[in-house]
Design a protein around this motif. Structure first.
Motif, PDB file in Angstrom:
ATOM      1  N   LEU A 143      91.250  42.159 114.432  1.00 21.59           N
ATOM      2  CA  LEU A 143      90.062  42.113 115.284  1.00 21.59           C
ATOM      3  C   LEU A 143      90.566  41.798 116.685  1.00 21.59           C
ATOM      4  O   LEU A 143      90.950  40.665 116.985  1.00 21.59           O
ATOM      5  CB  LEU A 143      89.071  41.049 114.814  1.00 21.59           C
ATOM      6  N   LEU A 144      90.587  42.807 117.528  1.00 14.77           N
ATOM      7  CA  LEU A 144      91.251  42.693 118.818  1.00 14.77           C
ATOM      8  C   LEU A 144      90.270  42.257 119.903  1.00 14.77           C
ATOM      9  O   LEU A 144      89.444  43.036 120.372  1.00 14.77           O
ATOM     10  CB  LEU A 144      91.900  44.027 119.190  1.00 14.77           C
ATOM     11  N   SER A 145      90.386  40.991 120.309  1.00 15.18           N
ATOM     12  CA  SER A 145      89.532  40.458 121.360  1.00 15.18           C
ATOM     13  C   SER A 145      89.979  40.977 122.722  1.00 15.18           C
ATOM     14  O   SER A 145      91.179  41.098 122.997  1.00 15.18           O
ATOM     15  CB  SER A 145      89.580  38.929 121.358  1.00 15.18           C
ATOM     16  N   MET A 146      89.000  41.280 123.548  1.00 15.99           N
ATOM     17  CA  MET A 146      89.306  41.683 124.919  1.00 15.99           C
ATOM     18  C   MET A 146      88.853  40.615 125.907  1.00 15.99           C
ATOM     19  O   MET A 146      88.769  40.846 127.106  1.00 15.99           O
ATOM     20  CB  MET A 146      88.671  43.043 125.207  1.00 15.99           C
ATOM     21  N   GLY A 147      88.566  39.431 125.374  1.00 18.04           N
ATOM     22  CA  GLY A 147      88.173  38.307 126.208  1.00 18.04           C
ATOM     23  C   GLY A 147      89.355  37.747 126.974  1.00 18.04           C
ATOM     24  O   GLY A 147      90.513  37.855 126.555  1.00 18.04           O
ATOM     25  N   SER A 204      92.477  46.155 134.193  1.00 17.69           N
ATOM     26  CA  SER A 204      91.700  47.393 134.303  1.00 17.69           C
ATOM     27  C   SER A 204      91.363  47.903 132.895  1.00 17.69           C
ATOM     28  O   SER A 204      92.015  47.519 131.906  1.00 17.69           O
ATOM     29  CB  SER A 204      92.504  48.455 135.050  1.00 17.69           C
ATOM     30  N   GLU A 205      90.359  48.767 132.814  1.00 14.18           N
ATOM     31  CA  GLU A 205      90.030  49.363 131.531  1.00 14.18           C
ATOM     32  C   GLU A 205      91.216  50.162 130.994  1.00 14.18           C
ATOM     33  O   GLU A 205      91.470  50.180 129.780  1.00 14.18           O
ATOM     34  CB  GLU A 205      88.784  50.244 131.651  1.00 14.18           C
ATOM     35  N   GLU A 206      91.962  50.798 131.881  1.00 15.29           N
ATOM     36  CA  GLU A 206      93.146  51.559 131.472  1.00 15.29           C
ATOM     37  C   GLU A 206      94.178  50.647 130.812  1.00 15.29           C
ATOM     38  O   GLU A 206      94.758  50.979 129.770  1.00 15.29           O
ATOM     39  CB  GLU A 206      93.759  52.261 132.683  1.00 15.29           C
ATOM     40  N   ASP A 207      94.400  49.474 131.407  1.00 22.23           N
ATOM     41  CA  ASP A 207      95.362  48.523 130.845  1.00 22.23           C
ATOM     42  C   ASP A 207      94.928  48.060 129.456  1.00 22.23           C
ATOM     43  O   ASP A 207      95.756  47.912 128.551  1.00 22.23           O
ATOM     44  CB  ASP A 207      95.514  47.314 131.768  1.00 22.23           C
ATOM     45  N   ILE A 208      93.644  47.818 129.295  1.00 21.29           N
ATOM     46  CA  ILE A 208      93.145  47.339 128.011  1.00 21.29           C
ATOM     47  C   ILE A 208      93.241  48.432 126.948  1.00 21.29           C
ATOM     48  O   ILE A 208      93.553  48.165 125.777  1.00 21.29           O
ATOM     49  CB  ILE A 208      91.710  46.811 128.170  1.00 21.29           C
ATOM     50  N   LEU A 209      93.027  49.673 127.332  1.00 21.96           N
ATOM     51  CA  LEU A 209      93.189  50.784 126.390  1.00 21.96           C
ATOM     52  C   LEU A 209      94.647  50.909 125.939  1.00 21.96           C
ATOM     53  O   LEU A 209      94.927  51.120 124.755  1.00 21.96           O
ATOM     54  CB  LEU A 209      92.711  52.088 127.029  1.00 21.96           C
ATOM     55  N   ARG A 260      83.388  40.702 128.768  1.00 21.30           N
ATOM     56  CA  ARG A 260      83.100  41.423 130.001  1.00 21.30           C
ATOM     57  C   ARG A 260      82.374  42.717 129.657  1.00 21.30           C
ATOM     58  O   ARG A 260      82.332  43.120 128.495  1.00 21.30           O
ATOM     59  CB  ARG A 260      84.381  41.739 130.772  1.00 21.30           C
ATOM     60  N   ILE A 261      81.804  43.342 130.669  1.00 24.57           N
ATOM     61  CA  ILE A 261      81.091  44.595 130.485  1.00 24.57           C
ATOM     62  C   ILE A 261      82.079  45.756 130.624  1.00 24.57           C
ATOM     63  O   ILE A 261      82.886  45.788 131.557  1.00 24.57           O
ATOM     64  CB  ILE A 261      79.955  44.752 131.509  1.00 24.57           C
ATOM     65  N   PHE A 262      82.015  46.696 129.694  1.00 22.77           N
ATOM     66  CA  PHE A 262      82.851  47.889 129.752  1.00 22.77           C
ATOM     67  C   PHE A 262      81.979  49.125 129.956  1.00 22.77           C
ATOM     68  O   PHE A 262      80.823  49.166 129.530  1.00 22.77           O
ATOM     69  CB  PHE A 262      83.664  48.046 128.458  1.00 22.77           C
ATOM     70  N   SER A 263      82.559  50.134 130.567  1.00 15.99           N
ATOM     71  CA  SER A 263      81.823  51.367 130.832  1.00 15.99           C
ATOM     72  C   SER A 263      81.676  52.199 129.562  1.00 15.99           C
ATOM     73  O   SER A 263      82.448  52.056 128.598  1.00 15.99           O
ATOM     74  CB  SER A 263      82.552  52.191 131.901  1.00 15.99           C
ATOM     75  N   TYR A 264      80.709  53.092 129.592  1.00 17.48           N
ATOM     76  CA  TYR A 264      80.540  54.057 128.498  1.00 17.48           C
ATOM     77  C   TYR A 264      81.805  54.888 128.339  1.00 17.48           C
ATOM     78  O   TYR A 264      82.249  55.161 127.213  1.00 17.48           O
ATOM     79  CB  TYR A 264      79.331  54.946 128.783  1.00 17.48           C
ATOM     80  N   GLU A 265      82.417  55.269 129.444  1.00 15.41           N
ATOM     81  CA  GLU A 265      83.640  56.084 129.396  1.00 15.41           C
ATOM     82  C   GLU A 265      84.782  55.332 128.709  1.00 15.41           C
ATOM     83  O   GLU A 265      85.601  55.938 127.997  1.00 15.41           O
ATOM     84  CB  GLU A 265      84.052  56.487 130.818  1.00 15.41           C
ATOM     85  N   PHE A 266      84.832  54.023 128.914  1.00 14.81           N
ATOM     86  CA  PHE A 266      85.844  53.214 128.225  1.00 14.81           C
ATOM     87  C   PHE A 266      85.705  53.367 126.721  1.00 14.81           C
ATOM     88  O   PHE A 266      86.692  53.598 126.000  1.00 14.81           O
ATOM     89  CB  PHE A 266      85.710  51.748 128.629  1.00 14.81           C
ATOM     90  N   TRP A 267      84.478  53.239 126.223  1.00 17.26           N
ATOM     91  CA  TRP A 267      84.280  53.308 124.776  1.00 17.26           C
ATOM     92  C   TRP A 267      84.520  54.705 124.241  1.00 17.26           C
ATOM     93  O   TRP A 267      84.971  54.868 123.093  1.00 17.26           O
ATOM     94  CB  TRP A 267      82.888  52.796 124.412  1.00 17.26           C
TER      95      TRP A 267
END
Length: 357
Positions: A122-126, A132-137, A161-168
């Motif tokens: 279960l990978l937390s992004m907290g 950046s979203e790129e780094d988290i991906l 944090r809030i992520f974009s639709y494009e991130f998901w």
């Protein structure tokens, strides 16, 4: 992208059918040291309750277990895995390891989980607010190469944090992502995730789980439908990976089975909407939104203490205590919704769960 470890067909099927996965708390004694007897009793409780797995090393287990002064991360994961092995279960049971931190830390924790036989991360992004979203991906891809991943959309009020639709959309395309836990406590952001998954090439490979403790029943009863390239893609939130389900777990298992039985009915009783509010009201007492969730872990502990599954409500951080009026709120929901608690079940089995080998 090569994935080193995959879920067995049996576990993957169970994950997609829907499971109750409690977020496992941490049992401490009055000296704020690990209470092994009650820690093991909690795992035994979840197994006996009929849960389909446990998630440990997560927020409910307290992130401070990773601090050098405590160094409990590997210890609590090992103890939980040992109890699952001892149970000799003849049904699917998924072991979920909470993974967090920057990439180096996340990969180290993943290796520990693999070594202990865990099935999924279960990978937390907290805590990665500046990433950046790129780094988290990229971080997700690296973990998913080692161990199947359950993504985790955590609400900002407790470190998310809030992520974009494009991130998901991009997240859903990562091989090795087997599920996503949605816990933004926000309908708009929940829809973002479901729509992204429905629009991905892997829409039927990713199971959706609720972490929205404020909307559990409605989440589990809702079918989402989106038109994608001229056809309708439908997805259901099949189960829950929840801190709320760390308490009254036996009743949560019964609840999910009831929901599975009616999920495909064309019409359902409006009584389910009432039950949803009852569960949400109970969660408000446990999770303490009145004080910005400051009492959420002590609130879970207090319910387990009353049942005898914990000796006290101590946390590694001594500042984490019940908020003013929270104990009275727990009294209220206990009195108002007796059909939601599993005290009778716990009382009948507590002695055997607390028995030391």
């Amino acid at each position: 992208m090569k994935v080193e470890t995959t879920l067995s067909a049996e576990l993957l099927r169970a994950l997609h059918e829907g499971l109750v996965i409690p977020a496992h708390p941490l049992a401490l004694d009055e000296n704020r040291r690990l209470d092994e007897r009650h820690q093991r009793a909690l795992t035994r409780y979840y197994i006996a309750s009929g849960a389909g797995g446990i998630a440990i090393g997560v927020h409910s287990t307290q992130f401070e277990i990773r601090d050098k002064e405590h160094n409990l991360y590997e210890t609590v994961l090992r103890m939980a895995a040992e109890e699952v092995a001892k149970a000799g279960l003849q049904r699917p049971f998924i072991k979920v390891a909470g993974i967090c931190g920057p990439t180096e830390q996340a990969l180290k924790e993943t290796d520990i989980a693999i070594g202990l036989g865990y099935d999924v991360a279960l990978l937390s992004m907290g805590g990665l607010i500046d990433w950046s979203e790129e780094d988290i991906l990229k971080r997700t891809e690296q973990v998913a190469e080692k161990l199947p991943v359950i993504g985790f959309y955590l609400q900002p009020s407790v470190g998310g944090r809030i992520f974009s639709y494009e991130f998901w959309c991009r997240f859903a395309e990562i091989p090795g992502v087997v599920a996503i836990k949605m816990a933004p406590f926000n309908r708009y952001q929940t829809i973002d995730v479901v729509r992204a998954v429905c629009n991905s090439s892997r829409w039927n490979e990713i199971a959706l789980y609720t972490g929205n403790d404020d909307n559990i029943i409605t989440d589990l009863l809702t079918t989402y439908r989106f038109e994608v390239n001229g056809r309708i893609i439908a997805k259901t939130i099949v189960g829950g990976l929840l801190g709320h389900w760390a308490v009254w777990t036996n009743k949560a298992v019964e609840l999910l089975e009831e929901i599975k039985a009616i999920r495909n009915d064309e019409a359902i009783s409006k009584e389910w909407l009432t039950r949803n509010i009852q569960v949400t009201d109970s969660n408000a007492a446990f999770f303490d939104p009145a004080h910005h969730f400051e009492g959420c872990i002590p609130g879970i502990h207090e319910v387990l203490r009353r049942q005898g599954l914990l000796k006290g409500i101590w946390c590694l951080n001594p500042d984490e205590i019940l908020s003013p009026g929270q104990a009275e709120e727990i009294d209220r929901v206990y009195s108002q919704y007796p059909h939601l608690h599993d005290d009778e079940f716990v009382t009948a089995h507590l002695k055997e769960w607390l028995a030391q080998d």
